[in-house]
Scaffold this motif. Structure first.
Motif, mmCIF file in Angstrom:
data_model
loop_
_atom_site.group_PDB
_atom_site.id
_atom_site.type_symbol
_atom_site.label_atom_id
_atom_site.label_comp_id
_atom_site.label_asym_id
_atom_site.label_seq_id
_atom_site.Cartn_x
_atom_site.Cartn_y
_atom_site.Cartn_z
ATOM 1 N N SER A 145 16.911 -5.393 5.196
ATOM 2 C CA SER A 145 15.999 -4.265 5.028
ATOM 3 C C SER A 145 15.109 -4.096 6.255
ATOM 4 N N THR A 146 14.680 -5.215 6.827
ATOM 5 C CA THR A 146 13.865 -5.174 8.043
ATOM 6 C C THR A 146 14.648 -4.576 9.208
ATOM 7 N N GLN A 187 10.085 6.519 6.648
ATOM 8 C CA GLN A 187 9.190 5.512 6.079
ATOM 9 C C GLN A 187 9.933 4.615 5.087
ATOM 10 N N HIS A 188 9.540 3.347 5.061
ATOM 11 C CA HIS A 188 10.183 2.383 4.180
ATOM 12 C C HIS A 188 9.390 2.229 2.885
ATOM 13 N N VAL A 189 10.099 2.304 1.759
ATOM 14 C CA VAL A 189 9.495 2.094 0.444
ATOM 15 C C VAL A 189 10.350 1.095 -0.331
ATOM 16 N N ASP A 190 9.743 -0.005 -0.740
ATOM 17 C CA ASP A 190 10.424 -1.079 -1.469
ATOM 18 C C ASP A 190 9.870 -1.137 -2.890
ATOM 19 N N TYR A 191 10.410 -0.304 -3.767
ATOM 20 C CA TYR A 191 9.927 -0.269 -5.155
ATOM 21 C C TYR A 191 10.211 -1.583 -5.885
ATOM 22 N N ALA A 192 11.394 -2.152 -5.677
ATOM 23 C CA ALA A 192 11.737 -3.385 -6.393
ATOM 24 C C ALA A 192 10.767 -4.506 -6.047
ATOM 25 N N ARG A 246 0.820 -1.211 0.000
ATOM 26 C CA ARG A 246 0.000 0.000 0.000
ATOM 27 C C ARG A 246 0.856 1.265 0.000
ATOM 28 N N GLU A 247 1.895 1.283 0.851
ATOM 29 C CA GLU A 247 2.743 2.478 0.937
ATOM 30 C C GLU A 247 3.525 2.680 -0.349
ATOM 31 N N ALA A 267 14.692 13.223 1.275
ATOM 32 C CA ALA A 267 14.487 13.195 2.725
ATOM 33 C C ALA A 267 13.234 12.400 3.082
ATOM 34 N N GLY A 268 13.302 11.742 4.259
ATOM 35 C CA GLY A 268 12.120 11.136 4.850
ATOM 36 C C GLY A 268 11.896 9.667 4.604
ATOM 37 N N PHE A 269 12.782 9.006 3.808
ATOM 38 C CA PHE A 269 12.480 7.633 3.416
ATOM 39 C C PHE A 269 13.704 6.716 3.498
ATOM 40 N N HIS A 270 13.409 5.441 3.695
ATOM 41 C CA HIS A 270 14.379 4.353 3.560
ATOM 42 C C HIS A 270 13.956 3.599 2.301
ATOM 43 N N TYR A 271 14.765 3.692 1.251
ATOM 44 C CA TYR A 271 14.451 3.059 -0.031
ATOM 45 C C TYR A 271 15.292 1.796 -0.219
#
Length: 292
Positions: free
Chosen positions: A68-69, A81-86, A35-36, A113-117
């Motif tokens: 990643s966790t 916030q964590h975002v996992d595009y792959a 969702r994120e 800024a603001g994310f862990h990708y």
């Protein structure tokens, strides 16, 4: 960390006996998992902190999901916030993975800024100011990666379409020695690009998979220090208390078949190991791995 919604034993039984039904079940299990990521992709996920973003680069079969966790656990108290595009693209629309190689798309997808990708499995070409981005690089002895990749693709990896079922059968028929030699050039290209763009840079922390498995406290101390998290912070202590890398029995259908460094020696023919050593010698030396 993205975990399969199918419990391991039923997952393996279904995968072995009814692969076509398994594909449908696996796709259904991913509904609602990202969702994120969907919000971020559409530009609807705003940062909740002005702290600089963190990027995580790796390669398949290097403990990327677990790492990643851990990264996110260490960062969560700072509203990053964590975002996992792959993972999102792989599970929902694999054609979109090409956008991660598009400089124009990257500028929109990866905010400063603001994310862990991450994890990302190749260097993002065109990443703005890559030499300034806080970056974590986690890799593994490429010979063990190739060995683990065979078992993943032949037996354990979650599959989401019928073509992957067919590929799984082809990989099994190919056999492990032919497979690792065929896949060798790709891993050389990926590791070489990481060496050119990330290794030995002040903004990059390079962490070997082997240190995580064999000396976790040291590995975690380096990671937490790089992320500016005190060693006595509750998140660090929680990660340390939960960490375990024991595999009681090797199971080729398990996502976590073997974590032991040097597993390629037991699984590959001596002549295959010798050829890999020759072809991988340069890239291995760049990352501190020995062919002896």
């Amino acid at each position: 960390m993205i975990q399969s919604k199918l419990v391991n034993s039923p997952r393996v039984w279904l995968m072995k006996n009814f692969p076509r039904i398994y594909v449908v079940a696996a796709r259904a299990a991913t509904i609602g998992m990202f969702r994120e990521e969907k919000k971020a992709y559409l530009g609807n996920l705003a940062p909740t902190t002005d702290e600089e973003s963190v990027l995580h680069f790796c390669y398949n079969r290097c403990g990327s999901r677990y790492i990643s966790t851990v990264i996110q656990k260490l960062l969560s108290h700072r509203d990053i916030q964590h975002v996992d595009y792959a993972g999102y693209f792989t599970h929902t629309n694999q054609a979109r993975l090409e956008e991660l190689s598009d400089p124009k798309a990257i500028k929109k997808l990866v905010l400063p800024a603001g994310f862990h990708y991450g994890p990302f499995y190749w260097f993002l070409e065109g990443l703005p100011e890559s030499e300034k981005r806080k970056t974590i690089l986690t890799l593994r002895d490429p010979r063990d990666v190739l060995t683990s990749r065979f078992y993943s693709q032949a037996y354990a990896h979650t599959i989401f379409k019928q073509s992957a079922v067919d590929r799984r059968q082809r990989v099994r028929e190919m056999g492990i020695d032919s497979f690792v030699l065929k896949e060798c050039d790709e891993i050389i290209a990926r590791y070489s690009r990481y060496q050119q763009k990330l290794l030995n840079r002040e903004n990059v922390l390079w962490l070997p998979y082997e240190e995580m498995v064999l000396n976790f406290d040291s590995w975690l101390q380096k990671l937490s220090k790089f992320l500016e998290v005190p060693s006595d912070h509750p998140s660090v202590l929680e990660v340390k208390a939960a960490a375990t890398f024991q595999v009681k029995k090797e199971d080729k259908f398990s996502h976590r078949r073997s974590v032991k460094p040097g597993n390629h020696v037991q699984k590959l023919k001596p002549e295959t190991v010798e050829e890999l050593n020759g072809r991988l010698s340069e890239v291995m030396s760049q990352f501190g791995y020995s062919t002896k």
